[in-house]
Design a protein around this motif. Structure first.
Motif, PDB file in Angstrom:
ATOM      1  N   ARG A 160      45.349  39.448   8.866  1.00  0.00           N
ATOM      2  CA  ARG A 160      45.754  40.714   8.151  1.00  0.00           C
ATOM      3  C   ARG A 160      46.398  39.865   6.685  1.00  0.00           C
ATOM      4  N   ASP A 161      46.323  41.063   5.743  1.00  0.00           N
ATOM      5  CA  ASP A 161      46.873  40.897   4.487  1.00  0.00           C
ATOM      6  C   ASP A 161      48.554  40.650   4.639  1.00  0.00           C
ATOM      7  N   ASP A 162      49.129  41.205   5.637  1.00  0.00           N
ATOM      8  CA  ASP A 162      50.586  41.251   5.971  1.00  0.00           C
ATOM      9  C   ASP A 162      50.953  39.776   6.869  1.00  0.00           C
ATOM     10  N   THR A 217      48.076  38.980  12.711  1.00  0.00           N
ATOM     11  CA  THR A 217      46.433  38.783  13.109  1.00  0.00           C
ATOM     12  C   THR A 217      46.258  40.171  13.921  1.00  0.00           C
TER      13      THR A 217
END
Length: 293
Positions: free
Chosen positions: A241-243, A246
């Motif tokens: 993910r972008d943050d 996963t």
């Protein structure tokens, strides 16, 4: 022949302009106000932005921390929701899509049903600087992994297809997580709407390779059994993910708009498939339920 009369927006009553804007999308309203000075005052009206808020927004406000949800206008409230708001004592995140106004949620690890989660021998609750919640939970060791999340259908946007995703990380000390496939599923009440298999696979070089060779035959046998028993299943893998976390898709479902759908409960699950081997190092952030565009 009658001559057609062209009317400028400035000649329309403000309530007429606001009604027109409320039938657009939030993005269209912002663009229109930026491009046309005659629309700017109407584009700020509460009646316009209230049309983009969910019908139960008063309830959502009541479930949030008042100190974290300060606003003067409905437009400010809309964009606060778009930036995510902690609700239910910090155990859930509520979010609105800024383009469509559709709802999404993240259920924290504390809001999930995790087998043996409160047994310190098996799981460890801790604060994490990269978590959006006060705490997440890390698997110490267990031979049985089972995680469930529940959400009432009425909390979601009607006539919308949603995806459910487990948000997690795998620590460097992890072991046994990617040896056997897991079963992921979504149920609406008692109806199974999605059912697949997946691996919590994370490559740490030689350690992973040796472990994989050790269990290779066992894995092949079990995978064969799984595929025979779940003819319609698709083996899926995690994505980053972008943050920095996963995610793995647990499944998809449709939220209808009927009264019968209103009282239904969505159950999202990840379960072991007859593995019963020791594993550890899984860090669970929560389950996200978001609309599919």
């Amino acid at each position: 022949m009658k001559k057609m009369v062209m009317m400028n927006f400035s000649e329309l009553p403000e309530d007429c302009v606001s009604t027109i804007l409320s039938l657009c999308s939030p993005q269209d309203v912002c663009r229109s106000a930026a491009a046309c000075s005659e629309l700017r005052s109407a584009a700020e009206l509460d009646c316009v932005w209230e049309s983009f808020l969910p019908v139960d927004y008063h309830e959502i406000i009541s479930r949030a921390d008042p100190s974290l949800l300060k606003f003067r206008t409905k437009k400010e409230l809309f964009f606060l929701f778009c930036n995510s708001v902690l609700i239910d004592g910090g155990n859930k995140i509520f979010n609105l899509d800024r383009f469509s106004g559709l709802k999404s949620y993240v259920l924290s690890a504390r809001d999930l049903s995790i087998a043996w989660a409160n047994a310190p021998l098996y799981w460890s609750w801790k604060n994490s600087p990269d978590s959006r919640f006060k705490e997440n939970v890390e698997l110490r060791t267990t031979s049985w992994l089972e995680i469930h999340g529940y959400l009432k259908m009425k909390m979601l946007s009607p006539r919308t297809t949603y995806g459910a995703y487990l948000i997690f990380k795998v620590s460097e000390r992890a072991y046994g997580l990617d040896i056997m496939p897991m079963e992921v599923s979504v149920k609406v009440d008692n109806d199974l709407v999605c059912h697949n298999t997946m691996y919590l696979r994370q490559d740490f070089g030689n350690k992973h390779h040796i472990q994989w060779l050790l269990y290779y035959n066992r894995t092949e046998i079990l995978t064969s059994r799984v595929n025979q028993g779940l003819d319609n299943s698709i083996l899926i893998h995690p994505g980053v993910r972008d943050d920095g976390w996963t995610e793995i898709e647990l499944g998809q479902f449709f939220c209808g708009g009927s009264c019968s759908d209103h009282n239904k409960v969505v159950k999202m699950s990840l379960m072991e498939i007859k593995g019963h081997h020791l594993k550890g190092g899984l860090i669970v952030e929560g389950i996200e339920i978001r609309p599919l565009h």
